[in-house]
Design a protein around this motif. Structure first.
Motif, PDB file in Angstrom:
ATOM      1  N   LEU A  30      10.174   3.230  -0.466  1.00 49.18           N
ATOM      2  CA  LEU A  30      10.509   2.195  -1.441  1.00 49.18           C
ATOM      3  C   LEU A  30      10.079   2.545  -2.866  1.00 49.18           C
ATOM      4  CD1 LEU A  30       9.606  -1.062   0.529  1.00 49.18           C
ATOM      5  CD2 LEU A  30      11.878  -0.133   0.067  1.00 49.18           C
ATOM      6  N   PHE A  31       8.915   3.174  -3.007  1.00 44.02           N
ATOM      7  CA  PHE A  31       8.329   3.357  -4.332  1.00 44.02           C
ATOM      8  C   PHE A  31       8.164   4.808  -4.752  1.00 44.02           C
ATOM      9  CE2 PHE A  31       6.484  -0.628  -2.587  1.00 44.02           C
ATOM     10  CZ  PHE A  31       7.160  -1.495  -3.424  1.00 44.02           C
ATOM     11  N   GLY A  32       8.749   5.727  -4.043  1.00 43.82           N
ATOM     12  CA  GLY A  32       8.597   7.140  -4.375  1.00 43.82           C
ATOM     13  C   GLY A  32       7.552   7.780  -3.484  1.00 43.82           C
ATOM     14  N   ASP A  33       7.391   9.098  -3.623  1.00 44.08           N
ATOM     15  CA  ASP A  33       6.448   9.789  -2.742  1.00 44.08           C
ATOM     16  C   ASP A  33       5.023   9.306  -2.975  1.00 44.08           C
ATOM     17  OD1 ASP A  33       5.700  10.960  -5.097  1.00 44.08           O
ATOM     18  OD2 ASP A  33       6.127  13.005  -4.490  1.00 44.08           O
ATOM     19  N   GLN A  34       4.105   9.800  -2.170  1.00 39.91           N
ATOM     20  CA  GLN A  34       2.725   9.303  -2.206  1.00 39.91           C
ATOM     21  C   GLN A  34       2.020   9.616  -3.523  1.00 39.91           C
ATOM     22  OE1 GLN A  34       0.763  10.807   1.251  1.00 39.91           O
ATOM     23  NE2 GLN A  34       1.850   9.441   2.632  1.00 39.91           N
ATOM     24  N   GLY A  35       2.579  10.484  -4.324  1.00 39.82           N
ATOM     25  CA  GLY A  35       1.962  10.825  -5.599  1.00 39.82           C
ATOM     26  C   GLY A  35       2.375   9.907  -6.738  1.00 39.82           C
ATOM     27  N   SER A  36       3.376   9.051  -6.512  1.00 40.12           N
ATOM     28  CA  SER A  36       3.830   8.180  -7.604  1.00 40.12           C
ATOM     29  C   SER A  36       2.786   7.112  -7.891  1.00 40.12           C
ATOM     30  CB  SER A  36       5.177   7.542  -7.269  1.00 40.12           C
ATOM     31  OG  SER A  36       5.016   6.479  -6.356  1.00 40.12           O
ATOM     32  N   ILE A  37       2.787   6.662  -9.119  1.00 38.02           N
ATOM     33  CA  ILE A  37       1.802   5.658  -9.568  1.00 38.02           C
ATOM     34  C   ILE A  37       1.916   4.377  -8.753  1.00 38.02           C
ATOM     35  CG2 ILE A  37       1.537   4.029 -11.485  1.00 38.02           C
ATOM     36  CD1 ILE A  37      -0.017   6.274 -12.307  1.00 38.02           C
ATOM     37  N   ILE A  38       3.136   3.912  -8.499  1.00 36.19           N
ATOM     38  CA  ILE A  38       3.317   2.646  -7.778  1.00 36.19           C
ATOM     39  C   ILE A  38       2.828   2.772  -6.333  1.00 36.19           C
ATOM     40  CG2 ILE A  38       5.006   0.962  -6.975  1.00 36.19           C
ATOM     41  CD1 ILE A  38       6.657   1.600  -9.467  1.00 36.19           C
ATOM     42  N   SER A  39       3.164   3.861  -5.666  1.00 38.45           N
ATOM     43  CA  SER A  39       2.698   4.064  -4.289  1.00 38.45           C
ATOM     44  C   SER A  39       1.180   4.158  -4.238  1.00 38.45           C
ATOM     45  CB  SER A  39       3.304   5.337  -3.697  1.00 38.45           C
ATOM     46  OG  SER A  39       4.669   5.164  -3.459  1.00 38.45           O
ATOM     47  N   ARG A  40       0.591   4.881  -5.174  1.00 34.96           N
ATOM     48  CA  ARG A  40      -0.867   5.002  -5.197  1.00 34.96           C
ATOM     49  C   ARG A  40      -1.524   3.657  -5.451  1.00 34.96           C
ATOM     50  NH1 ARG A  40      -2.909   9.565  -8.855  1.00 34.96           N
ATOM     51  NH2 ARG A  40      -4.822   8.960  -7.815  1.00 34.96           N
ATOM     52  N   ALA A  41      -0.925   2.846  -6.336  1.00 36.56           N
ATOM     53  CA  ALA A  41      -1.467   1.509  -6.608  1.00 36.56           C
ATOM     54  C   ALA A  41      -1.382   0.635  -5.358  1.00 36.56           C
ATOM     55  CB  ALA A  41      -0.721   0.862  -7.766  1.00 36.56           C
ATOM     56  N   LEU A  42      -0.259   0.713  -4.644  1.00 37.97           N
ATOM     57  CA  LEU A  42      -0.103  -0.063  -3.411  1.00 37.97           C
ATOM     58  C   LEU A  42      -1.130   0.352  -2.364  1.00 37.97           C
ATOM     59  CD1 LEU A  42       1.517  -2.175  -1.813  1.00 37.97           C
ATOM     60  CD2 LEU A  42       2.973  -0.308  -1.040  1.00 37.97           C
ATOM     61  N   TYR A  43      -1.302   1.660  -2.164  1.00 38.01           N
ATOM     62  CA  TYR A  43      -2.296   2.145  -1.207  1.00 38.01           C
ATOM     63  C   TYR A  43      -3.708   1.714  -1.620  1.00 38.01           C
ATOM     64  CZ  TYR A  43       1.283   5.112   0.910  1.00 38.01           C
ATOM     65  OH  TYR A  43       2.401   5.567   1.549  1.00 38.01           O
ATOM     66  N   THR A  44      -3.989   1.724  -2.921  1.00 40.70           N
ATOM     67  CA  THR A  44      -5.299   1.309  -3.415  1.00 40.70           C
ATOM     68  C   THR A  44      -5.538  -0.174  -3.159  1.00 40.70           C
ATOM     69  OG1 THR A  44      -5.235   3.027  -5.108  1.00 40.70           O
ATOM     70  CG2 THR A  44      -6.784   1.213  -5.455  1.00 40.70           C
ATOM     71  N   LEU A  45      -4.527  -1.009  -3.414  1.00 37.15           N
ATOM     72  CA  LEU A  45      -4.648  -2.448  -3.146  1.00 37.15           C
ATOM     73  C   LEU A  45      -4.866  -2.736  -1.663  1.00 37.15           C
ATOM     74  CD1 LEU A  45      -1.932  -3.959  -5.498  1.00 37.15           C
ATOM     75  CD2 LEU A  45      -4.403  -4.242  -5.665  1.00 37.15           C
ATOM     76  N   ILE A  46      -4.137  -2.024  -0.820  1.00 39.26           N
ATOM     77  CA  ILE A  46      -4.305  -2.217   0.625  1.00 39.26           C
ATOM     78  C   ILE A  46      -5.696  -1.780   1.066  1.00 39.26           C
ATOM     79  CG2 ILE A  46      -3.516  -1.418   2.895  1.00 39.26           C
ATOM     80  CD1 ILE A  46      -0.662  -1.415   1.673  1.00 39.26           C
ATOM     81  N   GLY A  47      -6.181  -0.680   0.528  1.00 37.70           N
ATOM     82  CA  GLY A  47      -7.543  -0.235   0.842  1.00 37.70           C
ATOM     83  C   GLY A  47      -8.590  -1.217   0.365  1.00 37.70           C
ATOM     84  N   ALA A  48      -8.404  -1.757  -0.845  1.00 34.51           N
ATOM     85  CA  ALA A  48      -9.344  -2.751  -1.369  1.00 34.51           C
ATOM     86  C   ALA A  48      -9.319  -4.016  -0.518  1.00 34.51           C
ATOM     87  CB  ALA A  48      -9.001  -3.073  -2.816  1.00 34.51           C
ATOM     88  N   ALA A  49      -8.141  -4.405  -0.047  1.00 34.44           N
ATOM     89  CA  ALA A  49      -8.040  -5.577   0.825  1.00 34.44           C
ATOM     90  C   ALA A  49      -8.799  -5.351   2.126  1.00 34.44           C
ATOM     91  CB  ALA A  49      -6.579  -5.898   1.118  1.00 34.44           C
ATOM     92  N   GLY A  50      -8.719  -4.144   2.649  1.00 39.67           N
ATOM     93  CA  GLY A  50      -9.467  -3.830   3.863  1.00 39.67           C
ATOM     94  C   GLY A  50     -10.964  -3.895   3.657  1.00 39.67           C
ATOM     95  N   VAL A  51     -11.420  -3.360   2.539  1.00 41.69           N
ATOM     96  CA  VAL A  51     -12.852  -3.401   2.232  1.00 41.69           C
ATOM     97  C   VAL A  51     -13.310  -4.842   2.017  1.00 41.69           C
ATOM     98  CG1 VAL A  51     -14.598  -2.725   0.527  1.00 41.69           C
ATOM     99  CG2 VAL A  51     -12.917  -1.061   1.314  1.00 41.69           C
ATOM    100  N   TYR A  52     -12.512  -5.631   1.298  1.00 43.45           N
ATOM    101  CA  TYR A  52     -12.848  -7.038   1.081  1.00 43.45           C
ATOM    102  C   TYR A  52     -12.918  -7.789   2.415  1.00 43.45           C
ATOM    103  CZ  TYR A  52     -12.244 -11.948  -0.041  1.00 43.45           C
ATOM    104  OH  TYR A  52     -12.392 -13.305  -0.104  1.00 43.45           O
ATOM    105  N   SER A  53     -12.019  -7.461   3.328  1.00 33.78           N
ATOM    106  CA  SER A  53     -11.953  -8.180   4.608  1.00 33.78           C
ATOM    107  C   SER A  53     -13.158  -7.933   5.498  1.00 33.78           C
ATOM    108  CB  SER A  53     -10.669  -7.823   5.345  1.00 33.78           C
ATOM    109  OG  SER A  53      -9.564  -8.274   4.594  1.00 33.78           O
ATOM    110  N   ILE A  54     -13.921  -6.908   5.212  1.00 36.96           N
ATOM    111  CA  ILE A  54     -15.158  -6.686   5.960  1.00 36.96           C
ATOM    112  C   ILE A  54     -16.075  -7.895   5.799  1.00 36.96           C
ATOM    113  CG2 ILE A  54     -17.262  -5.285   6.075  1.00 36.96           C
ATOM    114  CD1 ILE A  54     -15.497  -2.874   5.294  1.00 36.96           C
ATOM    115  N   SER A  55     -16.052  -8.501   4.612  1.00 39.42           N
ATOM    116  CA  SER A  55     -16.901  -9.672   4.373  1.00 39.42           C
ATOM    117  C   SER A  55     -16.503 -10.854   5.260  1.00 39.42           C
ATOM    118  CB  SER A  55     -16.846 -10.083   2.904  1.00 39.42           C
ATOM    119  OG  SER A  55     -15.569 -10.604   2.582  1.00 39.42           O
TER     120      SER A  55
END
Length: 65
Positions: A30-55
């Protein structure tokens, strides 16, 4: 915030499921390969959501009546 984290984690889980079953990365498609800014931002948000969910593991729940 809890619901947003849950939605992002569901998106990430569906994406990982597609990768595992069909070797298809939906975010990259949807957003280009894994090196694109949008894909990296999406992966970062998902990772942050996972870390937040530990709480949520340690959050007190109110009894349901």
């Amino acid at each position: 915030m809890d619901r947003l984290a849950l939605i992002l984690m569901i998106i990430g889980a569906v994406n990982y499921g597609l990768i595992g079953l069909f070797q298809f990365d939906l975010a990259s498609a949807l957003f280009g390969d894994q090196g694109s800014i949008i894909s990296r931002a999406l992966y970062t948000l998902i990772g942050a959501a996972g870390v937040y969910s530990i709480s949520l593991l340690f959050k007190e729940r109110k009894p349901v009546r």
